[in-house]
Write a protein that holds these residues in place. Structure first.
Motif, PDB file in Angstrom:
ATOM      1  N   TYR A   1       0.828  -1.215   0.000  1.00 51.26           N
ATOM      2  CA  TYR A   1       0.000   0.000   0.000  1.00 51.26           C
ATOM      3  C   TYR A   1       0.865   1.269   0.000  1.00 51.26           C
ATOM      4  N   TYR A   2       2.028   1.220   0.634  1.00 48.36           N
ATOM      5  CA  TYR A   2       2.890   2.395   0.741  1.00 48.36           C
ATOM      6  C   TYR A   2       3.745   2.617  -0.499  1.00 48.36           C
ATOM      7  N   ASN A   3       3.604   1.788  -1.514  1.00 46.07           N
ATOM      8  CA  ASN A   3       4.309   1.975  -2.777  1.00 46.07           C
ATOM      9  C   ASN A   3       3.451   2.864  -3.684  1.00 46.07           C
ATOM     10  N   ASN A   4       3.157   4.069  -3.206  1.00 47.10           N
ATOM     11  CA  ASN A   4       2.264   5.003  -3.887  1.00 47.10           C
ATOM     12  C   ASN A   4       2.835   6.401  -3.726  1.00 47.10           C
ATOM     13  N   LYS A   5       3.176   7.044  -4.835  1.00 51.51           N
ATOM     14  CA  LYS A   5       3.822   8.352  -4.753  1.00 51.51           C
ATOM     15  C   LYS A   5       2.900   9.441  -4.215  1.00 51.51           C
ATOM     16  N   ARG A   6       1.599   9.218  -4.245  1.00 52.30           N
ATOM     17  CA  ARG A   6       0.664  10.232  -3.768  1.00 52.30           C
ATOM     18  C   ARG A   6       0.342  10.099  -2.281  1.00 52.30           C
ATOM     19  N   LEU A   7       0.802   9.035  -1.675  1.00 51.19           N
ATOM     20  CA  LEU A   7       0.548   8.815  -0.258  1.00 51.19           C
ATOM     21  C   LEU A   7       1.544   9.635   0.562  1.00 51.19           C
ATOM     22  N   GLY A   8       1.039  10.422   1.505  1.00 48.75           N
ATOM     23  CA  GLY A   8       1.906  11.314   2.269  1.00 48.75           C
ATOM     24  C   GLY A   8       1.929  11.053   3.760  1.00 48.75           C
ATOM     25  N   ARG A   9       1.247  10.023   4.235  1.00 47.92           N
ATOM     26  CA  ARG A   9       1.225   9.704   5.659  1.00 47.92           C
ATOM     27  C   ARG A   9       1.803   8.309   5.866  1.00 47.92           C
ATOM     28  N   VAL A  10       2.625   8.184   6.883  1.00 45.29           N
ATOM     29  CA  VAL A  10       3.220   6.895   7.218  1.00 45.29           C
ATOM     30  C   VAL A  10       3.070   6.657   8.721  1.00 45.29           C
ATOM     31  N   PRO A  11       3.140   5.408   9.152  1.00 49.10           N
ATOM     32  CA  PRO A  11       3.055   5.124  10.584  1.00 49.10           C
ATOM     33  C   PRO A  11       4.211   5.754  11.353  1.00 49.10           C
ATOM     34  N   CYS A  12       3.917   6.202  12.555  1.00 51.56           N
ATOM     35  CA  CYS A  12       4.950   6.827  13.395  1.00 51.56           C
ATOM     36  C   CYS A  12       6.104   5.875  13.676  1.00 51.56           C
ATOM     37  N   HIS A  13       5.796   4.582  13.837  1.00 52.21           N
ATOM     38  CA  HIS A  13       6.876   3.644  14.162  1.00 52.21           C
ATOM     39  C   HIS A  13       7.888   3.550  13.028  1.00 52.21           C
ATOM     40  N   ALA A  14       7.453   3.752  11.782  1.00 49.76           N
ATOM     41  CA  ALA A  14       8.389   3.724  10.655  1.00 49.76           C
ATOM     42  C   ALA A  14       9.321   4.936  10.713  1.00 49.76           C
ATOM     43  N   VAL A  15       8.776   6.094  11.055  1.00 52.99           N
ATOM     44  CA  VAL A  15       9.594   7.306  11.167  1.00 52.99           C
ATOM     45  C   VAL A  15      10.528   7.186  12.369  1.00 52.99           C
ATOM     46  N   GLU A  16      10.038   6.633  13.462  1.00 53.55           N
ATOM     47  CA  GLU A  16      10.887   6.424  14.632  1.00 53.55           C
ATOM     48  C   GLU A  16      12.065   5.532  14.283  1.00 53.55           C
ATOM     49  N   ASN A  17      11.830   4.531  13.455  1.00 57.20           N
ATOM     50  CA  ASN A  17      12.895   3.631  13.021  1.00 57.20           C
ATOM     51  C   ASN A  17      13.932   4.378  12.179  1.00 57.20           C
TER      52      ASN A  17
END
Length: 67
Positions: free
Chosen positions: A38-54
């Motif tokens: 699902y995250y393989n989408n150039k128009r998607l701009g929100r990601v889970p916080c745990h991914a950013v924390e990583n």
């Protein structure tokens, strides 16, 4: 409830524009590698916080960003 974060929220936290965009890109790549196409989408701009924390290596506080 899964918390998410966007580049604008990262900018509000003190990251520069390009840094925020790159963090979101890296987090999306991380999520795809974890098996979430699902995250393989150039128009998607929100990601889970745990991914950013990583990516950045810092944990968000409970009272912090609430996506």
């Amino acid at each position: 409830m899964n918390k998410t974060i966007s580049k604008n929220e990262l900018k509000d936290m003190g990251f520069l524009q390009n840094q925020a965009v790159e963090i979101i890109r890296q987090a999306k790549y991380y999520m795809v590698q974890q098996g979430y196409p699902y995250y393989n989408n150039k128009r998607l701009g929100r990601v889970p916080c745990h991914a950013v924390e990583n990516i950045i290596g810092v944990s968000f506080e409970e009272s912090g960003t609430n996506g």
